[in-house]
Write an enzyme that holds these catalytic residues in place. Sequence first.
Site, PDB file in Angstrom:
ATOM      1  N   ASP A   7       1.259  -0.365   1.792  1.00  0.00           N
ATOM      2  CA  ASP A   7       0.343   0.693   1.378  1.00  0.00           C
ATOM      3  C   ASP A   7       1.165   1.621   0.490  1.00  0.00           C
ATOM      4  O   ASP A   7       1.905   2.464   0.985  1.00  0.00           O
ATOM      5  CB  ASP A   7      -0.187   1.435   2.611  1.00  0.00           C
ATOM      6  CG  ASP A   7      -1.160   2.540   2.251  1.00  0.00           C
ATOM      7  OD1 ASP A   7      -1.816   2.447   1.196  1.00  0.00           O
ATOM      8  OD2 ASP A   7      -1.255   3.511   3.029  1.00  0.00           O
ATOM      9  N   GLU A  68      -1.943  -2.868  -1.422  1.00  0.00           N
ATOM     10  CA  GLU A  68      -3.241  -2.236  -1.666  1.00  0.00           C
ATOM     11  C   GLU A  68      -3.429  -2.045  -3.169  1.00  0.00           C
ATOM     12  O   GLU A  68      -2.552  -1.525  -3.852  1.00  0.00           O
ATOM     13  CB  GLU A  68      -3.330  -0.885  -0.955  1.00  0.00           C
ATOM     14  CG  GLU A  68      -4.696  -0.246  -1.119  1.00  0.00           C
ATOM     15  CD  GLU A  68      -4.848   1.014  -0.304  1.00  0.00           C
ATOM     16  OE1 GLU A  68      -5.130   0.906   0.901  1.00  0.00           O
ATOM     17  OE2 GLU A  68      -4.652   2.102  -0.879  1.00  0.00           O
ATOM     18  N   ASP A 141       0.025   5.545   7.324  1.00  0.00           N
ATOM     19  CA  ASP A 141       0.318   4.623   6.216  1.00  0.00           C
ATOM     20  C   ASP A 141       0.797   3.274   6.746  1.00  0.00           C
ATOM     21  O   ASP A 141       0.528   2.230   6.156  1.00  0.00           O
ATOM     22  CB  ASP A 141       1.386   5.219   5.292  1.00  0.00           C
ATOM     23  CG  ASP A 141       1.009   6.603   4.814  1.00  0.00           C
ATOM     24  OD1 ASP A 141       0.204   6.704   3.885  1.00  0.00           O
ATOM     25  OD2 ASP A 141       1.519   7.579   5.401  1.00  0.00           O
TER      26      ASP A 141
END
Length: 182
Positions: A7, A68, A141
């Site tokens: 992420d 991501e 996260d």
Amino acid sequence: MRVLGIDPGLTRCGVGVVDGSVGRPLTLVAAGAVRTPADQELPDRLLGVERGVQEWLEEYRPDAVAVERVFAQHNLSTVMGTAQASAIAIACAARRGLPVALHTPSEVKAAITGSGRADKAQVGTMVARLLNLDGPPRPADAADAVALAICHIWRGGAQQRVARAQQEFARKVELARQARGR
């Protein structure tokens, strides 16, 4: 299959490693965050992200990396930092010859919770349930990175099989054309 989910972010870059395959139990290997100080110069922060991602790749040796996909946000400086961290992660994986997949936040949410509009708390709760954890990985996260890895295991494997089948079909079509041409 072992997947490193990332992420991306400059201050906190979530990382999570999950082992598993479609139809089999998933296992959390590790989760955490690569951190850089907000008051550091951008080049130093990017080097910090690179060092951290390289350490995770070296220690956990994933078969694939799921990152991501960066999407447009209202805050341009935030999206730029996220995009830069994402590029660092992709380059680190590519340098090792690892396959890299990009998954959108809504794709990950839908894979994990069944709804592409789920909030962070719902994603964290489902990650904990899927991995039989007492609670979601921290920081948030890290939970997002683990969700990315799970999404890739469930969706990426199917996508790879479809791609291989398409390549095999194209190869057979070409062989048939060549055989007719003789």
